[in-house]
Design a protein around this motif. Structure first.
Motif, PDB file in Angstrom:
ATOM      1  N   VAL A  13       0.838  -1.202   0.000  1.00  0.00           N
ATOM      2  CA  VAL A  13       0.000   0.000   0.000  1.00  0.00           C
ATOM      3  C   VAL A  13       0.874   1.254   0.000  1.00  0.00           C
ATOM      4  O   VAL A  13       0.633   2.198  -0.761  1.00  0.00           O
ATOM      5  CB  VAL A  13      -0.967  -0.004   1.212  1.00  0.00           C
ATOM      6  N   LEU A  14       1.886   1.288   0.832  1.00  0.00           N
ATOM      7  CA  LEU A  14       2.755   2.462   0.922  1.00  0.00           C
ATOM      8  C   LEU A  14       3.539   2.684  -0.363  1.00  0.00           C
ATOM      9  O   LEU A  14       3.653   3.827  -0.833  1.00  0.00           O
ATOM     10  CB  LEU A  14       3.702   2.318   2.114  1.00  0.00           C
ATOM     11  N   GLN A  17       1.115   4.074  -2.846  1.00  0.00           N
ATOM     12  CA  GLN A  17       0.717   5.441  -2.509  1.00  0.00           C
ATOM     13  C   GLN A  17       1.738   6.451  -3.028  1.00  0.00           C
ATOM     14  O   GLN A  17       1.387   7.452  -3.646  1.00  0.00           O
ATOM     15  CB  GLN A  17       0.557   5.587  -0.987  1.00  0.00           C
ATOM     16  N   TYR A  21       1.104   9.195  -5.845  1.00  0.00           N
ATOM     17  CA  TYR A  21       1.093  10.574  -5.323  1.00  0.00           C
ATOM     18  C   TYR A  21       2.502  10.965  -4.865  1.00  0.00           C
ATOM     19  O   TYR A  21       2.757  11.093  -3.663  1.00  0.00           O
ATOM     20  CB  TYR A  21       0.095  10.692  -4.166  1.00  0.00           C
ATOM     21  N   GLN A  80      -0.078  15.531  -0.274  1.00  0.00           N
ATOM     22  CA  GLN A  80       0.539  14.645  -1.262  1.00  0.00           C
ATOM     23  C   GLN A  80      -0.305  14.665  -2.530  1.00  0.00           C
ATOM     24  O   GLN A  80      -1.532  14.541  -2.474  1.00  0.00           O
ATOM     25  CB  GLN A  80       0.584  13.241  -0.656  1.00  0.00           C
ATOM     26  N   SER A  82      -0.645  13.932  -7.093  1.00  0.00           N
ATOM     27  CA  SER A  82      -0.296  13.090  -8.240  1.00  0.00           C
ATOM     28  C   SER A  82       0.521  13.834  -9.294  1.00  0.00           C
ATOM     29  O   SER A  82       1.036  13.201 -10.220  1.00  0.00           O
ATOM     30  CB  SER A  82      -1.566  12.519  -8.885  1.00  0.00           C
ATOM     31  N   GLY A  90      -3.790  13.048  -2.577  1.00  0.00           N
ATOM     32  CA  GLY A  90      -3.651  11.675  -2.108  1.00  0.00           C
ATOM     33  C   GLY A  90      -3.555  11.503  -0.615  1.00  0.00           C
ATOM     34  O   GLY A  90      -3.730  10.401  -0.107  1.00  0.00           O
ATOM     35  N   GLY A  91      -3.309  12.556   0.143  1.00  0.00           N
ATOM     36  CA  GLY A  91      -3.192  12.423   1.590  1.00  0.00           C
ATOM     37  C   GLY A  91      -2.474  13.624   2.172  1.00  0.00           C
ATOM     38  O   GLY A  91      -2.036  14.526   1.457  1.00  0.00           O
TER      39      GLY A  91
END
Length: 121
Positions: A13-14, A17, A21, A80, A82, A90-91
Motif C-alpha cells: 500500500v505504501l 501510494q 502521489y 501529497q 499526483s 492523495g493524503g
C-alpha cells in the motif's frame, strides 16, 4: 483478534501510494479533506526520493529541500499530490518546522518524512 494490514500488505500500500502521489506541498495549517486548505505561500511541490517500504513504513531516502521560500510563515502540514501542479490529492500529514522568512531554505532531512500504515499485531 488483531486488526489491521499484514506487514507485507502495508508495504505494498505504501509503495503504491508514493508511486501514485509522489509530489509534496507545504501548508500552514491542516490541508482539509481535499488538500487545498491552508496552503503555504511557497507553492513549489517537491518529489522526494523514498526507499522501498519496510516494516509497514516508508521513509525518504534523500533530503526534500525548498530553496528561497516565497513567504514568511510556519509550515505545519504537507499534502501529497499526483502531479507537480494540479493533479489529484492523495493524503496529508504534519511537519515540525521553525518559522521561515522569505528567502530562507527549508529542508526535511532524509528519513524524516515517513508514511506508515497500521498493522495487525
Amino acid at each position: 483478534m488483531a486488526e489491521g494490514f499484514s506487514t507485507a500488505a502495508a508495504n505494498s500500500v505504501l509503495d503504491a501510494q508514493v508511486t501514485a502521489y509522489p509530489w509534496f506541498k507545504l501548508h500552514v495549517g491542516a490541508p482539509g479533506p481535499n488538500g487545498t486548505a491552508s496552503p503555504a505561500t511557497e507553492t513549489t511541490r517537491k518529489n522526494p526520493a523514498f526507499a522501498a517500504a519496510s516494516g509497514a513504513s516508508k521513509a525518504t531516502s534523500a533530503d526534500a529541500a525548498w530553496t528561497g521560500v516565497a513567504g514568511t510563515e510556519d509550515y505545519t502540514h504537507w499534502s501529497q499530490w499526483s502531479a507537480a501542479s494540479g493533479g489529484s490529492f492523495g493524503g496529508s500529514g504534519t511537519v515540525t518546522a521553525n518559522a521561515m522568512t522569505t528567502g530562507d531554505s527549508f529542508t526535511i532531512p532524509a528519513g524524516s518524512l515517513v508514511l506508515t500504515v497500521p498493522t495487525a499485531s
